[in-house]
Design a protein around this motif. Structure first.
Motif, PDB file in Angstrom:
ATOM      1  N   TRP A  66       0.846  -1.187   0.000  1.00  0.00           N
ATOM      2  CA  TRP A  66       0.000   0.000   0.000  1.00  0.00           C
ATOM      3  C   TRP A  66       0.882   1.237   0.000  1.00  0.00           C
ATOM      4  O   TRP A  66       2.084   1.157   0.272  1.00  0.00           O
ATOM      5  CB  TRP A  66      -0.970   0.018   1.180  1.00  0.00           C
ATOM      6  N   THR A 111      -4.113  -7.619  -0.431  1.00  0.00           N
ATOM      7  CA  THR A 111      -3.541  -6.785   0.633  1.00  0.00           C
ATOM      8  C   THR A 111      -4.618  -6.387   1.625  1.00  0.00           C
ATOM      9  O   THR A 111      -4.401  -6.407   2.844  1.00  0.00           O
ATOM     10  CB  THR A 111      -2.889  -5.529   0.033  1.00  0.00           C
ATOM     11  N   ILE A 115      -4.739  -7.118   5.746  1.00  0.00           N
ATOM     12  CA  ILE A 115      -4.945  -6.063   6.752  1.00  0.00           C
ATOM     13  C   ILE A 115      -6.153  -6.411   7.621  1.00  0.00           C
ATOM     14  O   ILE A 115      -6.097  -6.300   8.855  1.00  0.00           O
ATOM     15  CB  ILE A 115      -5.145  -4.691   6.069  1.00  0.00           C
ATOM     16  N   GLN A 119      -5.283  -7.286  11.585  1.00  0.00           N
ATOM     17  CA  GLN A 119      -5.561  -6.174  12.490  1.00  0.00           C
ATOM     18  C   GLN A 119      -6.888  -6.293  13.229  1.00  0.00           C
ATOM     19  O   GLN A 119      -7.234  -5.432  14.033  1.00  0.00           O
ATOM     20  CB  GLN A 119      -5.497  -4.854  11.710  1.00  0.00           C
ATOM     21  N   PHE A 177      -5.821   2.551  10.221  1.00  0.00           N
ATOM     22  CA  PHE A 177      -5.187   1.241  10.057  1.00  0.00           C
ATOM     23  C   PHE A 177      -3.869   1.251  10.810  1.00  0.00           C
ATOM     24  O   PHE A 177      -3.431   2.291  11.318  1.00  0.00           O
ATOM     25  CB  PHE A 177      -5.010   0.878   8.584  1.00  0.00           C
TER      26      PHE A 177
END
Length: 202
Positions: A66, A111, A115, A119, A177
């Motif tokens: 990212w 991706t 994440i 997370q 994030f």
């Protein structure tokens, strides 16, 4: 290299000693082959996890990455989870954006999936520590409501789920994030200090 040599020796042993224990040779062969595959995958990992330039911060990995431009970042700081006025640090760096669109359009679904999976523990911890959570945890973890960007593009699936997760993260954790300390080449505070210097200079 060692695994490749073991495989060659095993092949030679089978050829020259056909009466050798087949089960033992098969087990050693499978183990060596598995180690060879693991070594090959590790060799394909990028040497760098992050690139920081005067324009942006960029994450690199074998499954994608990212990019966030400094001018689109509102804040970078050590992540904490608070409960009854006490804040406990966690081994993550939080990033709060000014606008989600550019970030979401720079990443691929794979991706986004990483994440979301990696997370989610932070959102769960923040939910459990919240006296009055604004939503049910299942609704926050799996919200795939379509996300409309400012230029009229409709994001669906994993990207929409990430956009919604970022909104919930901000609501409960203050950031959109996070970056795991495991991905950094230095302690969290040092990385935050370096990133903030870039942010201030942008």
């Amino acid at each position: 290299m060692f695994c490749a040599i073991v495989l060659i020796v095993l092949c030679g042993a089978v050829y020259f000693y056909p009466t050798a224990n087949a089960a033992a040779i098969a087990i050693i062969f499978i183990m060596a082959l598995a180690m060879l595959i693991i070594a090959y995958k590790q060799s394909k990992e990028p040497a760098l996890s992050f690139t920081l330039t005067f324009m942006h911060i960029q994450f690199h990995s074998s499954y994608g990455g990212w990019l966030a431009r400094w001018k689109n970042i509102a804040e970078i700081g050590p992540a904490t989870i608070c409960y009854q006025g006490w804040c406990e640090p966690v081994p993550w760096v939080g990033v709060r954006l000014k606008n989600y669109d550019e970030f979401l359009e720079s990443i691929c679904p794979r991706t986004a999936s990483k994440i979301l999976l990696e997370q989610r523990i932070l959102l769960i911890l923040a939910y459990k520590r919240s006296d009055d959570p604004p939503h049910e945890i299942e609704d926050m973890l799996f919200d795939d409501t379509h996300y409309l960007t400012s230029n009229g593009r409709v994001l669906k699936g994993l990207l929409a789920m990430l956009a919604n997760r970022m909104r919930y993260n901000r609501e409960l954790l203050g950031y959109d994030f996070f970056i795991s300390e495991d991905l950094l080449d230095r302690p969290t505070d040092d990385f935050v200090g370096l990133a903030r210097r870039y942010l201030a200079a942008s």
